[in-house]
Design a protein around this motif. Structure first.
Motif, mmCIF file in Angstrom:
data_model
loop_
_atom_site.group_PDB
_atom_site.id
_atom_site.type_symbol
_atom_site.label_atom_id
_atom_site.label_comp_id
_atom_site.label_asym_id
_atom_site.label_seq_id
_atom_site.Cartn_x
_atom_site.Cartn_y
_atom_site.Cartn_z
ATOM 1 N N SER A 251 44.202 -14.616 26.336
ATOM 2 C CA SER A 251 43.807 -13.747 25.232
ATOM 3 C C SER A 251 42.432 -13.171 25.523
ATOM 4 C CB SER A 251 43.775 -14.508 23.905
ATOM 5 O OG SER A 251 45.065 -14.909 23.493
ATOM 6 N N LEU A 252 42.206 -11.956 25.016
ATOM 7 C CA LEU A 252 40.913 -11.284 25.156
ATOM 8 C C LEU A 252 40.671 -10.489 23.886
ATOM 9 C CD1 LEU A 252 39.469 -9.247 28.088
ATOM 10 C CD2 LEU A 252 39.886 -8.091 25.917
ATOM 11 N N ALA A 253 39.439 -10.524 23.378
ATOM 12 C CA ALA A 253 39.112 -9.770 22.165
ATOM 13 C C ALA A 253 37.686 -9.249 22.249
ATOM 14 C CB ALA A 253 39.274 -10.643 20.925
ATOM 15 N N VAL A 254 37.498 -7.994 21.802
ATOM 16 C CA VAL A 254 36.168 -7.386 21.744
ATOM 17 C C VAL A 254 36.077 -6.536 20.480
ATOM 18 C CG1 VAL A 254 35.755 -7.320 24.231
ATOM 19 C CG2 VAL A 254 36.975 -5.428 23.133
ATOM 20 N N MET A 255 34.861 -6.342 19.986
ATOM 21 C CA MET A 255 34.629 -5.497 18.814
ATOM 22 C C MET A 255 34.315 -4.069 19.235
ATOM 23 S SD MET A 255 31.551 -5.626 16.017
ATOM 24 C CE MET A 255 31.568 -4.551 14.580
ATOM 25 N N LEU A 256 34.818 -3.112 18.469
ATOM 26 C CA LEU A 256 34.334 -1.741 18.580
ATOM 27 C C LEU A 256 33.058 -1.691 17.750
ATOM 28 C CD1 LEU A 256 37.657 0.274 18.223
ATOM 29 C CD2 LEU A 256 36.543 -0.570 20.283
ATOM 30 N N GLY A 257 31.923 -1.618 18.419
ATOM 31 C CA GLY A 257 30.630 -1.928 17.803
ATOM 32 C C GLY A 257 30.180 -1.008 16.692
ATOM 33 N N ILE A 258 30.614 0.248 16.709
ATOM 34 C CA ILE A 258 30.142 1.173 15.686
ATOM 35 C C ILE A 258 31.258 1.356 14.661
ATOM 36 C CG2 ILE A 258 28.976 3.376 15.312
ATOM 37 C CD1 ILE A 258 28.256 3.409 18.241
ATOM 38 N N THR A 259 31.684 0.235 14.102
ATOM 39 C CA THR A 259 32.686 0.169 13.034
ATOM 40 C C THR A 259 32.328 -1.005 12.136
ATOM 41 O OG1 THR A 259 34.187 -1.368 14.164
ATOM 42 C CG2 THR A 259 34.488 0.986 14.620
ATOM 43 N N ASN A 260 33.017 -1.129 11.017
ATOM 44 C CA ASN A 260 32.795 -2.282 10.140
ATOM 45 C C ASN A 260 33.445 -3.541 10.697
ATOM 46 O OD1 ASN A 260 32.806 0.181 7.951
ATOM 47 N ND2 ASN A 260 31.369 -1.440 7.401
ATOM 48 N N ASP A 261 34.736 -3.463 11.036
ATOM 49 C CA ASP A 261 35.428 -4.667 11.519
ATOM 50 C C ASP A 261 36.622 -4.313 12.407
ATOM 51 O OD1 ASP A 261 36.921 -3.600 9.460
ATOM 52 O OD2 ASP A 261 37.510 -5.529 8.618
ATOM 53 N N ALA A 262 36.419 -3.329 13.280
ATOM 54 C CA ALA A 262 37.479 -2.951 14.221
ATOM 55 C C ALA A 262 37.338 -3.756 15.514
ATOM 56 C CB ALA A 262 37.419 -1.457 14.529
ATOM 57 N N PHE A 263 38.458 -4.120 16.108
ATOM 58 C CA PHE A 263 38.433 -4.843 17.378
ATOM 59 C C PHE A 263 39.634 -4.417 18.212
ATOM 60 C CE2 PHE A 263 41.235 -7.377 14.769
ATOM 61 C CZ PHE A 263 42.163 -7.930 15.629
ATOM 62 N N THR A 264 39.599 -4.777 19.476
ATOM 63 C CA THR A 264 40.731 -4.514 20.354
ATOM 64 C C THR A 264 40.876 -5.692 21.306
ATOM 65 O OG1 THR A 264 41.762 -2.889 21.835
ATOM 66 C CG2 THR A 264 39.428 -3.310 22.164
ATOM 67 N N GLY A 265 42.047 -5.788 21.931
ATOM 68 C CA GLY A 265 42.285 -6.889 22.851
ATOM 69 C C GLY A 265 43.759 -7.172 23.010
ATOM 70 N N VAL A 266 44.047 -8.344 23.529
ATOM 71 C CA VAL A 266 45.419 -8.792 23.737
ATOM 72 C C VAL A 266 45.444 -10.292 23.477
ATOM 73 C CG1 VAL A 266 45.074 -9.230 26.211
ATOM 74 C CG2 VAL A 266 47.371 -8.753 25.355
ATOM 75 N N THR A 267 46.558 -10.790 22.959
ATOM 76 C CA THR A 267 46.636 -12.229 22.680
ATOM 77 C C THR A 267 47.974 -12.800 23.116
ATOM 78 O OG1 THR A 267 46.274 -13.935 20.987
ATOM 79 C CG2 THR A 267 47.477 -11.962 20.292
ATOM 80 N N ASP A 268 47.929 -14.027 23.629
ATOM 81 C CA ASP A 268 49.109 -14.776 24.071
ATOM 82 C C ASP A 268 49.888 -14.018 25.145
ATOM 83 O OD1 ASP A 268 50.770 -16.998 24.120
ATOM 84 O OD2 ASP A 268 52.062 -16.278 22.507
ATOM 85 N N LEU A 269 49.156 -13.532 26.151
ATOM 86 C CA LEU A 269 49.768 -12.817 27.275
ATOM 87 C C LEU A 269 50.075 -13.807 28.397
ATOM 88 C CD1 LEU A 269 50.521 -10.137 28.710
ATOM 89 C CD2 LEU A 269 48.139 -10.046 29.517
ATOM 90 N N ASP A 270 51.341 -13.898 28.800
ATOM 91 C CA ASP A 270 51.767 -14.821 29.852
ATOM 92 C C ASP A 270 51.472 -14.209 31.218
ATOM 93 O OD1 ASP A 270 52.948 -16.709 31.460
ATOM 94 O OD2 ASP A 270 55.002 -16.322 30.792
ATOM 95 N N ILE A 271 50.592 -14.853 32.008
ATOM 96 C CA ILE A 271 50.243 -14.348 33.334
ATOM 97 C C ILE A 271 50.829 -15.207 34.450
ATOM 98 C CG2 ILE A 271 48.128 -13.237 32.522
ATOM 99 C CD1 ILE A 271 46.563 -15.615 33.675
ATOM 100 N N SER A 272 51.709 -16.144 34.093
ATOM 101 C CA SER A 272 52.243 -17.078 35.088
ATOM 102 C C SER A 272 53.110 -16.386 36.145
ATOM 103 C CB SER A 272 53.058 -18.174 34.401
ATOM 104 O OG SER A 272 54.181 -17.618 33.723
ATOM 105 N N GLY A 273 53.674 -15.226 35.813
ATOM 106 C CA GLY A 273 54.566 -14.556 36.753
ATOM 107 C C GLY A 273 53.873 -13.667 37.761
#
Length: 237
Positions: free
Chosen positions: A134-156
């Motif tokens: 998982s990866l998460a970051v904030m879009l800094g010039i917003t109130n509470d916006a973020f972007t990222g990905v969660t529970d991504l399987d990289i085993s393959g």
């Protein structure tokens, strides 16, 4: 008299030979039973995780990458954000996310990304580790916006193979989008209150600048549309 001594000597030699044979036979069995199995060395996997800010004028908070067991999600659309995610989305602080009990490994940057910039974090795992990322970051010039990905399987991912994904913006739903209390331009960061917002994660509807809202402190270049970032994960070992 001499014959009796000879017989005794011959008997003694024979007994010694029998005992020696018994000892050798016993040692053979001990060697077979005491065989030591070789210890297997865990295989190491190394991944390069590259994030690129593709917005026109949004700053992105220092990225943090974590790994955890499959099925663990940092967020889910339609569900309330955790306090850890709220802190990330409102202030860019990922310290609570990397400290979550389900996290096995983490690597975090100390610097954010300006528009057009990229950062690469190196993640080292073994074949005994969980392979969900998982990866998460904030879009800094917003109130509470973020972007990222969660529970991504990289085993393959095979050696030298890459995975690429465009990342959309989410609204954490934890702070009213007043376009004023924005940390990236000197406004408020994390606030535990969720009054005035929907209290659920959703795809972000975008922001209002000073051209659309008289009270907004945001400029036209702060606008964004999806996607907001590009993610590339490459297995290098």
């Amino acid at each position: 008299m001499k014959k009796i001594q000879t017989f005794k000597l011959v008997g003694l030699i024979a007994m010694t030979a029998i005992l020696s044979a018994c000892d050798l036979d016993g040692n053979d069995h001990a060697s077979a039973d005491d065989t030591v199995e070789p210890i297997e060395t865990p295989q190491t996997y190394v991944y390069e995780v590259t994030l690129t800010n593709i917005t026109q004028g949004q700053m992105i908070s220092p990225p943090a990458v974590i790994t955890h067991a499959a099925g663990v999600k940092l967020w889910e659309a339609g569900e309330p954000a955790s306090v850890a995610l709220e802190m990330l989305a409102e202030s860019g602080d990922s310290s609570e996310l990397v400290a979550l009990p389900d996290v096995e490994h983490s690597v975090a940057s100390e610097t954010g990304l300006a528009p057009g910039e990229s950062q690469t974090l190196t993640l080292e795992l073994s074949d005994t580790d969980s392979m969900s990322l998982s990866l998460a970051v904030m879009l800094g010039i917003t109130n509470d916006a973020f972007t990222g990905v969660t529970d991504l399987d990289i085993s393959g991912l095979e050696l030298n193979e890459s995975y690429q994904q465009s990342l959309m913006a989410y609204d954490a739903g934890t702070e009213e989008n007043d376009e004023i209390a924005v940390p990236g331009i000197g406004g408020e960061g994390f606030n535990a209150s969720r009054e005035g917002d929907v209290d659920r994660v959703a795809v972000h509807a975008g922001i209002l600048t000073e051209l659309e809202l008289a009270t907004s402190l945001l400029l036209p270049e702060h606008k964004f549309d999806n996607p907001t970032a590009q993610l590339i994960i490459t297995r290098v070992q």
